[in-house]
Design an enzyme around this catalytic site. Structure first.
Site, mmCIF file in Angstrom:
data_model
loop_
_atom_site.group_PDB
_atom_site.id
_atom_site.type_symbol
_atom_site.label_atom_id
_atom_site.label_comp_id
_atom_site.label_asym_id
_atom_site.label_seq_id
_atom_site.Cartn_x
_atom_site.Cartn_y
_atom_site.Cartn_z
ATOM 1 N N TYR A 222 101.013 39.214 128.295
ATOM 2 C CA TYR A 222 100.461 40.463 128.847
ATOM 3 C C TYR A 222 101.578 41.240 129.547
ATOM 4 C CZ TYR A 222 98.104 43.556 132.127
ATOM 5 O OH TYR A 222 97.734 44.667 132.850
ATOM 6 N N GLY B 254 98.292 47.503 135.705
ATOM 7 C CA GLY B 254 96.960 46.945 135.934
ATOM 8 C C GLY B 254 97.022 45.421 136.017
ATOM 9 N N SER C 269 97.747 51.139 140.148
ATOM 10 C CA SER C 269 96.961 51.420 138.952
ATOM 11 C C SER C 269 95.480 51.590 139.281
ATOM 12 C CB SER C 269 97.131 50.264 137.965
ATOM 13 O OG SER C 269 96.190 50.364 136.927
ATOM 14 N N TYR D 241 93.272 57.098 135.553
ATOM 15 C CA TYR D 241 92.807 57.288 134.183
ATOM 16 C C TYR D 241 91.640 58.252 134.262
ATOM 17 C CZ TYR D 241 95.528 53.332 132.421
ATOM 18 O OH TYR D 241 96.547 52.514 132.041
ATOM 19 N N THR E 113 97.685 59.278 133.956
ATOM 20 C CA THR E 113 98.261 58.698 132.731
ATOM 21 C C THR E 113 97.535 59.264 131.528
ATOM 22 O OG1 THR E 113 98.855 56.706 133.919
ATOM 23 C CG2 THR E 113 98.747 56.532 131.520
ATOM 24 N N ARG F 18 97.595 45.870 120.772
ATOM 25 C CA ARG F 18 98.404 44.816 121.400
ATOM 26 C C ARG F 18 97.965 43.483 120.814
ATOM 27 N NH1 ARG F 18 97.540 47.543 127.391
ATOM 28 N NH2 ARG F 18 98.338 49.577 126.775
ATOM 29 N N LYS G 191 101.822 61.362 133.561
ATOM 30 C CA LYS G 191 102.626 60.256 133.017
ATOM 31 C C LYS G 191 102.297 60.052 131.543
ATOM 32 C CE LYS G 191 103.357 55.272 133.839
ATOM 33 N NZ LYS G 191 102.591 54.532 132.826
ATOM 34 N N HIS H 152 104.755 54.323 127.885
ATOM 35 C CA HIS H 152 103.890 53.265 128.420
ATOM 36 C C HIS H 152 104.527 51.880 128.223
ATOM 37 C CE1 HIS H 152 99.717 53.000 130.092
ATOM 38 N NE2 HIS H 152 99.882 51.716 129.822
ATOM 39 N N ASP I 105 110.434 56.186 132.638
ATOM 40 C CA ASP I 105 110.345 54.723 132.662
ATOM 41 C C ASP I 105 110.405 54.180 131.242
ATOM 42 O OD1 ASP I 105 107.798 54.755 131.432
ATOM 43 O OD2 ASP I 105 106.721 54.375 133.286
ATOM 44 N N GLY J 271 111.883 50.133 129.852
ATOM 45 C CA GLY J 271 113.050 49.311 129.510
ATOM 46 C C GLY J 271 114.120 49.220 130.581
ATOM 47 N N PHE J 272 113.845 49.715 131.783
ATOM 48 C CA PHE J 272 114.880 49.662 132.833
ATOM 49 C C PHE J 272 114.983 48.244 133.395
ATOM 50 C CE2 PHE J 272 114.077 54.077 132.399
ATOM 51 C CZ PHE J 272 115.286 54.686 132.685
ATOM 52 N N ARG J 273 116.121 47.611 133.164
ATOM 53 C CA ARG J 273 116.325 46.243 133.635
ATOM 54 C C ARG J 273 117.600 46.083 134.451
ATOM 55 N NH1 ARG J 273 112.057 46.729 131.791
ATOM 56 N NH2 ARG J 273 111.093 45.614 130.068
HETATM 57 C C1 LIG Z 1 101.577 44.545 132.560
HETATM 58 C C2 LIG Z 1 101.599 46.032 132.503
HETATM 59 C C3 LIG Z 1 100.466 46.755 132.881
HETATM 60 C C4 LIG Z 1 100.483 48.146 132.862
HETATM 61 N N1 LIG Z 1 99.388 48.842 133.320
HETATM 62 C C5 LIG Z 1 99.453 50.194 133.425
HETATM 63 C C6 LIG Z 1 98.405 50.926 134.035
HETATM 64 O O1 LIG Z 1 97.403 50.364 134.486
HETATM 65 N N2 LIG Z 1 98.528 52.274 134.125
HETATM 66 C C7 LIG Z 1 99.626 52.943 133.659
HETATM 67 O O2 LIG Z 1 99.710 54.170 133.766
HETATM 68 N N3 LIG Z 1 100.656 52.261 133.096
HETATM 69 C C8 LIG Z 1 100.598 50.920 132.984
HETATM 70 N N4 LIG Z 1 101.653 50.228 132.447
HETATM 71 C C9 LIG Z 1 102.864 50.977 132.027
HETATM 72 C C10 LIG Z 1 103.835 51.105 133.206
HETATM 73 O O3 LIG Z 1 103.356 51.967 134.191
HETATM 74 C C11 LIG Z 1 105.202 51.641 132.743
HETATM 75 O O4 LIG Z 1 105.013 52.842 132.043
HETATM 76 C C12 LIG Z 1 105.964 50.651 131.863
HETATM 77 O O5 LIG Z 1 105.762 49.327 132.309
HETATM 78 C C13 LIG Z 1 107.460 50.981 131.892
HETATM 79 O O6 LIG Z 1 108.169 50.135 131.052
HETATM 80 P P1 LIG Z 1 108.937 48.798 131.555
HETATM 81 O O7 LIG Z 1 107.871 47.783 131.791
HETATM 82 O O8 LIG Z 1 109.795 48.439 130.402
HETATM 83 O O9 LIG Z 1 109.689 49.136 132.807
HETATM 84 C C14 LIG Z 1 101.649 48.830 132.425
HETATM 85 C C15 LIG Z 1 102.775 48.097 132.035
HETATM 86 C C16 LIG Z 1 102.761 46.729 132.080
HETATM 87 C C17 LIG Z 1 104.015 45.977 131.702
#
Ligand SMILES: Cc1cc2nc3c(=O)[nH]c(=O)nc-3n(C[C@H](O)[C@H](O)[C@H](O)COP(=O)(O)O)c2cc1C
Length: 369
Positions: free
Chosen positions: A13, A68, A95, A118, A144, A153, A241, A265, A296, A298-300
């Site tokens: 997840y 989330g 979230s 949302y 978002t 997924r 977003k 996302h 955002d 892929g930022f590591r």
């Molecule tokens: C486990 C997980 C849950 C996420 N849940 C939400 C969410 O509830 N709402 C939302 O706008 N983005 C959600 N995202 C997207 C993140 O806000 C963000 O755009 C994304 O993680 C950025 O990429 P990165 O994980 O590579 O840094 C989620 C991402 C992950 C990894």
């Protein structure tokens, strides 16, 4: 550490991308096509990592992205993330589908609290969430827009017989992670979507029913006119977003939003999508003077962050980077992830021969490999 500590269904997840994960890889690979050209013989003994966002100063060019079900990674995960962000003086974006109420996070963490939204078909529910965020003092609302249709997924399906119901093998795998069970399951059972509990039919937060509610409630008909409505009911900064297109960015600037997040996302929605870092320069050039451009995906590493700021972003959101920290060590782990990034950003500036993030734009070259 996170990978070791999490059962497979939670680990996937956290880490998974949509379908073949082409975009998940692309989000990382895009950074390799941006290269640094360092200056030499410059005095870099004092380096400033701060940025201007919404007329104020942030000590770092970072915010924690909304995720989330953060309670699956560590006990009261949202609070742990919010406290880590507060300790570094950066915003935490909670979230809509978080496992703690937004009021609990506001009271328990202080700091800079933003709320992600949302847009639900039941506008009365949407409005109630917005009112609660305003009441709790959230500084910004982040709508978002890239999940109105759910991404495919497949890792989700792999672990579940049906939504919310784990396969036997995934359940056995949970048993093989006693530390996670002790931290996450023992205190209050499976973390529920507490933030929206009051809106769930019969206040039944059973994950299967909650998921069905969300799928049914996500509004695929939203358009720019809904931005005007949101602006009319939300008193503070409004951010959208999920922007990847220059014209969309221009229209949002025209619509008067205060910020956008250039985002796919975290590659969890449309596989085959461009990576945010590829479209960032054109978007920043088009609207960077009119609104706050965040990015955002892929930022590591600190170098990734410096590249994005150099390409025109004002702020970088962290999704998985701080979630790894959270899963590895709760609040302290999330703080540790942030301190690694802070150190890396600082080192990058020094190696680049500059003393502030605003100088980075001239120190980048985009390459084909
Ligand atoms: C486990 C997980 C849950 C996420 N849940 C939400 C969410 O509830 N709402 C939302 O706008 N983005 C959600 N995202 C997207 C993140 O806000 C963000 O755009 C994304 O993680 C950025 O990429 P990165 O994980 O590579 O840094 C989620 C991402 C992950 C990894």
């Amino acid at each position: 550490m996170a990978r070791r500590r999490l059962p497979a269904f939670v680990r996937e997840y956290l880490e998974g991308g949509a379908e073949d994960e082409v975009t998940l890889r692309r989000n990382r690979n895009a950074f390799e096509r941006v290269a640094f050209i360092s200056k030499t013989l410059t005095d870099v003994s004092r380096r400033d990592l701060s940025v201007e966002v919404f007329g104020g100063k942030l000590p770092l060019p970072l915010a924690i992205a909304p995720t989330g079900s953060s309670g699956l990674f560590a006990h009261r995960g949202d609070l742990a993330l919010a406290r880590a962000a507060a300790a570094f003086g950066i915003p935490f974006i909670q979230s809509t589908v978080s496992t703690l109420r937004l009021e609990t996070v506001a009271e328990g963490a202080g700091g800079r609290h933003w709320m992600q939204l949302y847009m639900l078909k039941d506008r009365a529910v949407t409005e109630a969430i917005v009112a609660r965020a305003a009441g709790a003092g959230c500084e910004a609302l982040v709508l978002t827009t890239d999940t109105v249709v759910f991404g495919n997924r497949e890792w989700d399906r792999r672990h579940y017989i049906r939504p919310g119901r784990l396969q036997l093998s995934s359940k056995l795998d949970v048993l093989a992670h006693p530390r996670w069970m002790w931290d996450v399951l023992v205190p209050n059972g499976v973390p529920l979507f507490e933030n929206i509990l009051e809106f769930l039919p019969g206040r039944n937060a059973n994950p299967v029913r909650t998921r069905a509610f969300l799928v049914q409630q996500m509004d695929p008909s939203i358009t720019f006119k809904d931005i005007a409505w949101l602006k009319s009911i939300w008193p503070r900064k409004l951010v959208v977003k999920g922007v990847l297109d220059v014209d969309d960015a221009r229209r949002l600037a025209d619509a008067g939003v205060d910020g956008i997040v250039v985002s796919n996302h975290g590659a969890r929605q449309l596989d085959g999508s461009v990576s945010p870092i590829e479209v960032l320069p054109a978007i920043a050039q088009a609207v960077g003077a009119r609104l706050c451009v965040m990015v955002d995906g892929g930022f590591r590493r600190g170098t990734d962050v410096v590249k994005a700021i150099g390409l025109g972003a004002h702020l970088v959101l962290l999704g998985r980077a701080t979630l790894y920290g959270l899963a590895a060590g709760g609040e302290e782990g999330a703080k540790h992830a942030l301190s690694i990034l802070r150190e890396e950003i600082d080192r990058t500036l020094g190696l680049l021969g500059v003393t502030s993030l605003s100088e980075c734009a001239t120190r980048l070259r985009q390459t084909s490999t």
